[in-house]
Design a protein around this motif. Structure first.
Motif, PDB file in Angstrom:
ATOM      1  N   ASP A 220       0.829  -1.204   0.000  1.00  0.00           N
ATOM      2  CA  ASP A 220       0.000   0.000   0.000  1.00  0.00           C
ATOM      3  C   ASP A 220       0.868   1.260   0.000  1.00  0.00           C
ATOM      4  OD1 ASP A 220      -2.382  -1.402  -0.030  1.00  0.00           O
ATOM      5  OD2 ASP A 220      -2.553  -1.452   2.149  1.00  0.00           O
ATOM      6  N   LEU A 221       1.943   1.236   0.752  1.00  0.00           N
ATOM      7  CA  LEU A 221       2.832   2.397   0.773  1.00  0.00           C
ATOM      8  C   LEU A 221       3.467   2.606  -0.595  1.00  0.00           C
ATOM      9  CD1 LEU A 221       4.207   4.700   2.211  1.00  0.00           C
ATOM     10  CD2 LEU A 221       5.914   3.076   3.081  1.00  0.00           C
ATOM     11  N   ALA A 222       3.903   1.531  -1.235  1.00  0.00           N
ATOM     12  CA  ALA A 222       4.460   1.647  -2.582  1.00  0.00           C
ATOM     13  C   ALA A 222       3.434   2.223  -3.545  1.00  0.00           C
ATOM     14  CB  ALA A 222       4.958   0.290  -3.070  1.00  0.00           C
ATOM     15  N   GLY A 223       2.173   1.831  -3.394  1.00  0.00           N
ATOM     16  CA  GLY A 223       1.120   2.378  -4.236  1.00  0.00           C
ATOM     17  C   GLY A 223       0.942   3.873  -4.039  1.00  0.00           C
ATOM     18  N   ILE A 224       1.019   4.313  -2.796  1.00  0.00           N
ATOM     19  CA  ILE A 224       0.927   5.744  -2.504  1.00  0.00           C
ATOM     20  C   ILE A 224       2.095   6.487  -3.139  1.00  0.00           C
ATOM     21  CG2 ILE A 224       1.129   7.438  -0.641  1.00  0.00           C
ATOM     22  CD1 ILE A 224      -0.450   5.472   1.127  1.00  0.00           C
ATOM     23  N   LEU A 225       3.283   5.922  -3.032  1.00  0.00           N
ATOM     24  CA  LEU A 225       4.467   6.572  -3.605  1.00  0.00           C
ATOM     25  C   LEU A 225       4.349   6.666  -5.125  1.00  0.00           C
ATOM     26  CD1 LEU A 225       7.331   4.941  -1.499  1.00  0.00           C
ATOM     27  CD2 LEU A 225       6.169   7.117  -1.109  1.00  0.00           C
ATOM     28  N   GLY A 226       3.913   5.574  -5.757  1.00  0.00           N
ATOM     29  CA  GLY A 226       3.753   5.593  -7.201  1.00  0.00           C
ATOM     30  C   GLY A 226       2.730   6.620  -7.644  1.00  0.00           C
ATOM     31  N   GLU A 227       1.620   6.716  -6.919  1.00  0.00           N
ATOM     32  CA  GLU A 227       0.593   7.699  -7.262  1.00  0.00           C
ATOM     33  C   GLU A 227       1.094   9.120  -7.040  1.00  0.00           C
ATOM     34  OE1 GLU A 227      -2.617   9.026  -8.985  1.00  0.00           O
ATOM     35  OE2 GLU A 227      -2.258   6.875  -8.743  1.00  0.00           O
ATOM     36  N   ALA A 228       1.884   9.323  -5.993  1.00  0.00           N
ATOM     37  CA  ALA A 228       2.466  10.647  -5.750  1.00  0.00           C
ATOM     38  C   ALA A 228       3.364  11.055  -6.900  1.00  0.00           C
ATOM     39  CB  ALA A 228       3.241  10.643  -4.435  1.00  0.00           C
ATOM     40  N   ALA A 229       4.149  10.103  -7.422  1.00  0.00           N
ATOM     41  CA  ALA A 229       5.027  10.410  -8.557  1.00  0.00           C
ATOM     42  C   ALA A 229       4.220  10.742  -9.798  1.00  0.00           C
ATOM     43  CB  ALA A 229       5.958   9.230  -8.829  1.00  0.00           C
ATOM     44  N   ARG A 230       3.153   9.988 -10.050  1.00  0.00           N
ATOM     45  CA  ARG A 230       2.317  10.259 -11.219  1.00  0.00           C
ATOM     46  C   ARG A 230       1.633  11.616 -11.114  1.00  0.00           C
ATOM     47  NH1 ARG A 230       1.609   4.687 -10.629  1.00  0.00           N
ATOM     48  NH2 ARG A 230      -0.233   4.922  -9.306  1.00  0.00           N
ATOM     49  N   THR A 231       1.149  11.933  -9.912  1.00  0.00           N
ATOM     50  CA  THR A 231       0.483  13.210  -9.711  1.00  0.00           C
ATOM     51  C   THR A 231       1.457  14.363  -9.899  1.00  0.00           C
ATOM     52  OG1 THR A 231      -1.069  12.187  -8.160  1.00  0.00           O
ATOM     53  CG2 THR A 231      -0.877  14.572  -8.082  1.00  0.00           C
ATOM     54  N   ALA A 232       2.677  14.204  -9.363  1.00  0.00           N
ATOM     55  CA  ALA A 232       3.685  15.254  -9.511  1.00  0.00           C
ATOM     56  C   ALA A 232       4.023  15.483 -10.979  1.00  0.00           C
ATOM     57  CB  ALA A 232       4.939  14.886  -8.735  1.00  0.00           C
ATOM     58  N   LYS A 233       4.070  14.405 -11.748  1.00  0.00           N
ATOM     59  CA  LYS A 233       4.457  14.503 -13.154  1.00  0.00           C
ATOM     60  C   LYS A 233       3.352  15.121 -14.003  1.00  0.00           C
ATOM     61  CE  LYS A 233       7.410  11.732 -16.134  1.00  0.00           C
ATOM     62  NZ  LYS A 233       7.889  10.391 -16.459  1.00  0.00           N
ATOM     63  N   SER A 234       2.091  14.784 -13.656  1.00  0.00           N
ATOM     64  CA  SER A 234       0.964  15.243 -14.464  1.00  0.00           C
ATOM     65  C   SER A 234       0.392  16.565 -13.990  1.00  0.00           C
ATOM     66  CB  SER A 234      -0.148  14.192 -14.447  1.00  0.00           C
ATOM     67  OG  SER A 234      -0.699  14.083 -13.147  1.00  0.00           O
ATOM     68  N   GLY A 235       0.778  16.958 -12.763  1.00  0.00           N
ATOM     69  CA  GLY A 235       0.172  18.158 -12.193  1.00  0.00           C
ATOM     70  C   GLY A 235      -1.256  17.928 -11.745  1.00  0.00           C
ATOM     71  N   GLY A 236      -1.628  16.621 -11.564  1.00  0.00           N
ATOM     72  CA  GLY A 236      -2.989  16.286 -11.168  1.00  0.00           C
ATOM     73  C   GLY A 236      -3.305  16.728  -9.761  1.00  0.00           C
ATOM     74  N   ARG A 237      -4.617  16.684  -9.422  1.00  0.00           N
ATOM     75  CA  ARG A 237      -5.079  17.209  -8.159  1.00  0.00           C
ATOM     76  C   ARG A 237      -5.548  16.146  -7.190  1.00  0.00           C
ATOM     77  NH1 ARG A 237      -6.201  22.498  -7.912  1.00  0.00           N
ATOM     78  NH2 ARG A 237      -7.883  22.165  -6.429  1.00  0.00           N
ATOM     79  N   THR A 238      -5.755  14.903  -7.623  1.00  0.00           N
ATOM     80  CA  THR A 238      -6.271  13.902  -6.708  1.00  0.00           C
ATOM     81  C   THR A 238      -5.499  12.614  -6.844  1.00  0.00           C
ATOM     82  OG1 THR A 238      -7.912  13.097  -8.285  1.00  0.00           O
ATOM     83  CG2 THR A 238      -8.608  14.847  -6.795  1.00  0.00           C
ATOM     84  N   ALA A 239      -5.607  11.771  -5.827  1.00  0.00           N
ATOM     85  CA  ALA A 239      -4.949  10.469  -5.856  1.00  0.00           C
ATOM     86  C   ALA A 239      -5.780   9.461  -5.097  1.00  0.00           C
ATOM     87  CB  ALA A 239      -3.558  10.563  -5.235  1.00  0.00           C
ATOM     88  N   ARG A 240      -5.767   8.229  -5.578  1.00  0.00           N
ATOM     89  CA  ARG A 240      -6.337   7.107  -4.848  1.00  0.00           C
ATOM     90  C   ARG A 240      -5.209   6.143  -4.527  1.00  0.00           C
ATOM     91  NH1 ARG A 240     -11.039   7.844  -2.349  1.00  0.00           N
ATOM     92  NH2 ARG A 240     -12.352   9.154  -3.636  1.00  0.00           N
ATOM     93  N   SER A 241      -5.274   5.545  -3.371  1.00  0.00           N
ATOM     94  CA  SER A 241      -4.163   4.695  -2.962  1.00  0.00           C
ATOM     95  C   SER A 241      -4.681   3.647  -1.993  1.00  0.00           C
ATOM     96  CB  SER A 241      -3.095   5.557  -2.278  1.00  0.00           C
ATOM     97  OG  SER A 241      -3.595   6.024  -1.050  1.00  0.00           O
ATOM     98  N   GLY A 242      -3.707   2.899  -1.392  1.00  0.00           N
ATOM     99  CA  GLY A 242      -4.073   1.939  -0.377  1.00  0.00           C
ATOM    100  C   GLY A 242      -4.403   2.597   0.936  1.00  0.00           C
ATOM    101  N   GLY A 243      -4.338   3.900   1.032  1.00  0.00           N
ATOM    102  CA  GLY A 243      -4.686   4.605   2.249  1.00  0.00           C
ATOM    103  C   GLY A 243      -6.185   4.602   2.466  1.00  0.00           C
ATOM    104  N   ARG A 244      -6.592   4.899   3.708  1.00  0.00           N
ATOM    105  CA  ARG A 244      -8.015   4.936   4.017  1.00  0.00           C
ATOM    106  C   ARG A 244      -8.700   6.055   3.266  1.00  0.00           C
ATOM    107  NH1 ARG A 244     -10.127   6.299   9.959  1.00  0.00           N
ATOM    108  NH2 ARG A 244      -9.822   8.401   9.177  1.00  0.00           N
TER     109      ARG A 244
END
Length: 250
Positions: A220-244
């Protein structure tokens, strides 16, 4: 794909990220766990906080990394946050995992409820902060085996890194950051992070586990990190992850 430089908190070394690194590399990312001076296989050197900042910067430069996502856990949020300022255009993003954050002129000790107690503990142990006993890892979402692994690998933490002040060249709001709050440890991030999230500068992700998610929830932590990288690259505003929950920028 991003290049992650991962730095664990007090008492831990690069080994703490083994399972997260495997997940990130399987997803096609570069993943480079780093042991700070004085810890784990580098134990014995009474390193200060600025030495730890230099460790992070030097690793990025040694490997000539670009599109770097710096990841700091617990204590390491302080040196990693400072290093994020110093790697310039190599930085894609910063992820702080249940971490302290650097505040100009403040040390790690200054951020504790009882700074004098930590300083007394360091003095009693020759300038080193002894690892936590296994009982302190209870109720943090860890198995007995995971607790045993952490306790076996932990080494004393160099005291100067905990008492030296942080140096920042600009405001924390200038760093593209995600803060991961582990809810079993304490439900609220530090007040400075609350303010940065409320003002829309940083993004908050909550993970329903304890303070050591690289052991308790590595996928789940790796998923959050991967989504953070994608968001940073795309300039996106939201993320879904293994977090609650995952809160978008406002």
């Amino acid at each position: 794909m991003a290049n992650f430089v991962l730095v664990a908190g007090a008492w831990l070394g690069a080994w703490a990220w083994d399972e997260v690194v495997a997940e990130l590399r399987a997803a096609g990312h570069g993943a480079y766990p780093l042991t700070l001076s004085g810890l784990a296989e580098k134990r014995g050197a009474p390193a200060g906080q600025q030495a730890h900042v230099a460790d992070v910067v030097a690793e990025v430069e040694r490997l000539d990394l670009r599109e770097v996502v710096l990841v700091g856990h617990s204590y390491s949020g302080i040196p990693v946050g400072q290093a994020a300022e110093r790697i310039g255009g190599r930085l894609a993003g910063l992820v702080l995992v249940d971490a302290n954050v650097p505040v100009a002129g403040e040390s790690f000790a200054d951020q504790l409820p009882e700074p004098a107690a930590l300083r007394a503990d360091l003095a009693a142990h020759g300038g080193w902060w002894p690892p936590l006993p296994p009982a302190e890892f209870a109720e943090q979402g860890l198995t007995v085996g995971q607790i045993a692994r952490i306790a076996a690998g932990a080494t004393p933490h160099p005291g100067p890194s905990l008492t030296e002040p942080a140096f920042l060249e600009g405001p924390l709001s200038g760093l593209p950051a995600v803060y991961v709050k582990c809810l079993m440890d304490w439900p609220e991030p530090p007040p400075v992070v609350v303010g940065l999230v409320a003002d829309g500068h940083w993004r908050l992700v909550e993970l329903d586990t304890g303070h050591w998610p690289m052991f308790s929830r590595p996928a789940d932590l790796a998923g959050i990190l991967g989504e953070a990288a994608r968001t940073a690259k795309s300039g996106g505003r939201t993320a879904r992850s293994g977090g609650r929950t995952a809160q978008s920028d406002r």
